[in-house]
Design a protein around this motif. Sequence first.
Motif, PDB file in Angstrom:
ATOM      1  N   LEU A   1       0.411   7.865   8.235  1.00 57.78           N
ATOM      2  CA  LEU A   1       0.359   7.669   6.786  1.00 57.78           C
ATOM      3  C   LEU A   1      -0.990   7.130   6.341  1.00 57.78           C
ATOM      4  O   LEU A   1      -1.506   7.524   5.282  1.00 57.78           O
ATOM      5  N   VAL A   2      -1.575   6.236   7.128  1.00 55.55           N
ATOM      6  CA  VAL A   2      -2.867   5.647   6.767  1.00 55.55           C
ATOM      7  C   VAL A   2      -3.967   6.705   6.774  1.00 55.55           C
ATOM      8  O   VAL A   2      -4.889   6.668   5.951  1.00 55.55           O
ATOM      9  N   ILE A   3      -3.884   7.658   7.689  1.00 57.34           N
ATOM     10  CA  ILE A   3      -4.903   8.720   7.770  1.00 57.34           C
ATOM     11  C   ILE A   3      -4.613   9.846   6.782  1.00 57.34           C
ATOM     12  O   ILE A   3      -5.483  10.263   6.010  1.00 57.34           O
ATOM     13  N   CYS A   4      -3.393  10.329   6.800  1.00 55.81           N
ATOM     14  CA  CYS A   4      -3.061  11.520   6.007  1.00 55.81           C
ATOM     15  C   CYS A   4      -2.873  11.224   4.530  1.00 55.81           C
ATOM     16  O   CYS A   4      -3.125  12.104   3.682  1.00 55.81           O
ATOM     17  N   GLY A   5      -2.423  10.013   4.167  1.00 56.54           N
ATOM     18  CA  GLY A   5      -2.222   9.685   2.754  1.00 56.54           C
ATOM     19  C   GLY A   5      -3.512   9.765   1.953  1.00 56.54           C
ATOM     20  O   GLY A   5      -3.598  10.524   0.971  1.00 56.54           O
TER      21      GLY A   5
ATOM     22  N   VAL B   1      -0.613  10.895  -5.910  1.00 57.58           N
ATOM     23  CA  VAL B   1      -0.754  10.411  -4.536  1.00 57.58           C
ATOM     24  C   VAL B   1      -1.531   9.103  -4.521  1.00 57.58           C
ATOM     25  O   VAL B   1      -1.219   8.188  -3.748  1.00 57.58           O
ATOM     26  N   ALA B   2      -2.557   8.990  -5.380  1.00 58.09           N
ATOM     27  CA  ALA B   2      -3.297   7.734  -5.469  1.00 58.09           C
ATOM     28  C   ALA B   2      -2.374   6.591  -5.915  1.00 58.09           C
ATOM     29  O   ALA B   2      -2.482   5.465  -5.412  1.00 58.09           O
ATOM     30  N   ALA B   3      -1.460   6.888  -6.844  1.00 64.03           N
ATOM     31  CA  ALA B   3      -0.494   5.871  -7.267  1.00 64.03           C
ATOM     32  C   ALA B   3       0.390   5.444  -6.109  1.00 64.03           C
ATOM     33  O   ALA B   3       0.738   4.260  -5.969  1.00 64.03           O
ATOM     34  N   ALA B   4       0.766   6.403  -5.247  1.00 63.75           N
ATOM     35  CA  ALA B   4       1.552   6.066  -4.065  1.00 63.75           C
ATOM     36  C   ALA B   4       0.761   5.167  -3.124  1.00 63.75           C
ATOM     37  O   ALA B   4       1.293   4.197  -2.563  1.00 63.75           O
TER      38      ALA B   4
END
Length: 408
Positions: free
Chosen positions: A280-284, A377-380
């Motif tokens: 998640l840290v890489i792909c988000g 996605v930035a909000a996520a």
Amino acid sequence: MPFAVYLLGLAVFAQGTSEFMLSGLIPGIARDLRVSIPAAGLLTSAFAVGMVVGAPLMAVLSLRWSRRFALLAFLVTFLVVHVVGALTTSYGVLLGTRVIAALANAGFLAVAMATAVALAPSDAKGRATSVLLGGVTIACVAGVPGGALLGEVWGWRSAFWAVAVALVPAVVAVLKSVPSGAPGPSGAPVPSGAPGPAGSRARGELRALRRPRLLVLLLLAGLVNGGTFCTFTYLAPLLTGDTGIASSWMPAMLALFGLGSFAGVTVSGRVADRRPIPLLVICGPALAAGWAVFALTAGAPVPAVVLVFVQGTLSFAVGSTLISQVLYAATGAPTLAGGFATAALNVGATLGPWLGGVTIGAGLGLRSPLWVSALLVAAALVTAAVAHAVGRPPSAKPVEQDQPAEAQ
């Protein structure tokens, strides 16, 4: 992975095909039933609303039954309403069948998620989730062009018949492969015909769903899926308009996005159980950046084609991992967690395209949905960072009961 999990994925594929194929059948339905294009388009909206509302409601209802009975009830209902839809000459009846189909689909997904993670090894919830969501991605690849092709050759009703026929082996598979006494919410077996007091089970599962980390995960899944379907909904006009790709290539472009989606759930299924946070840290952030880069380069065909595949991969890798983490975090509420996860995904799938349509309608251009996807996605990412900062990491697997035996 037990074979029954793959059979559940087959059923998810058939039901997902029904949802996605409708976009290619709207003109034929409008002509045949003598209604306007917007009225025929409401069939899609009715399905989406039914999925959002039906997921938690059908999950609660299913607590009264054994999991095999619930899966069969939802599958048979879905099959029957497609037969009715294929036969009816009434728009109102067809609209009603779409709502009922959505309720059945939502209920099936909720129970299927709980059943898949119960049948899978305790450290393989991510793999089980990826198999089910893999059915959705294959439906995305095959549903739109397949439904459109059937509609062109034999009429829109043939697509409904095809879904009904495809569900027959799924019904047989559930009868043969899913245990009649699937485990209950606590992990103890629930004998067929004696699933326990539904009221007490529902209250117990609802209490388990109050965990802030679980609610954050559901919010993240909804935001990411909103970004995914915001762009996917308007991908064809974007590529034919700003990018300049011929309309004859659109089935291939949609299939390319679907292939990326399948790659994403496949990769996440192999990684999410052991290393969900690094994924998640890489792909988000890569997903958010990818939408922005797509918006900036959409005028050129080569980067656009590459990003169609890459963003499909990243979107479903992140989304599938978040859903698997929901199921890890809700060991005391597997069925309702599946229901609320389904609802969260469909809220995103409804909200994202609406926001994209608003920006296009405001004159911001065909690339504007890409920026909306980046912002969602930035909000996520911001939500996840805030949750982590206050001491409740949304993506960490709970230690109790969820870690592999060798890690405990």
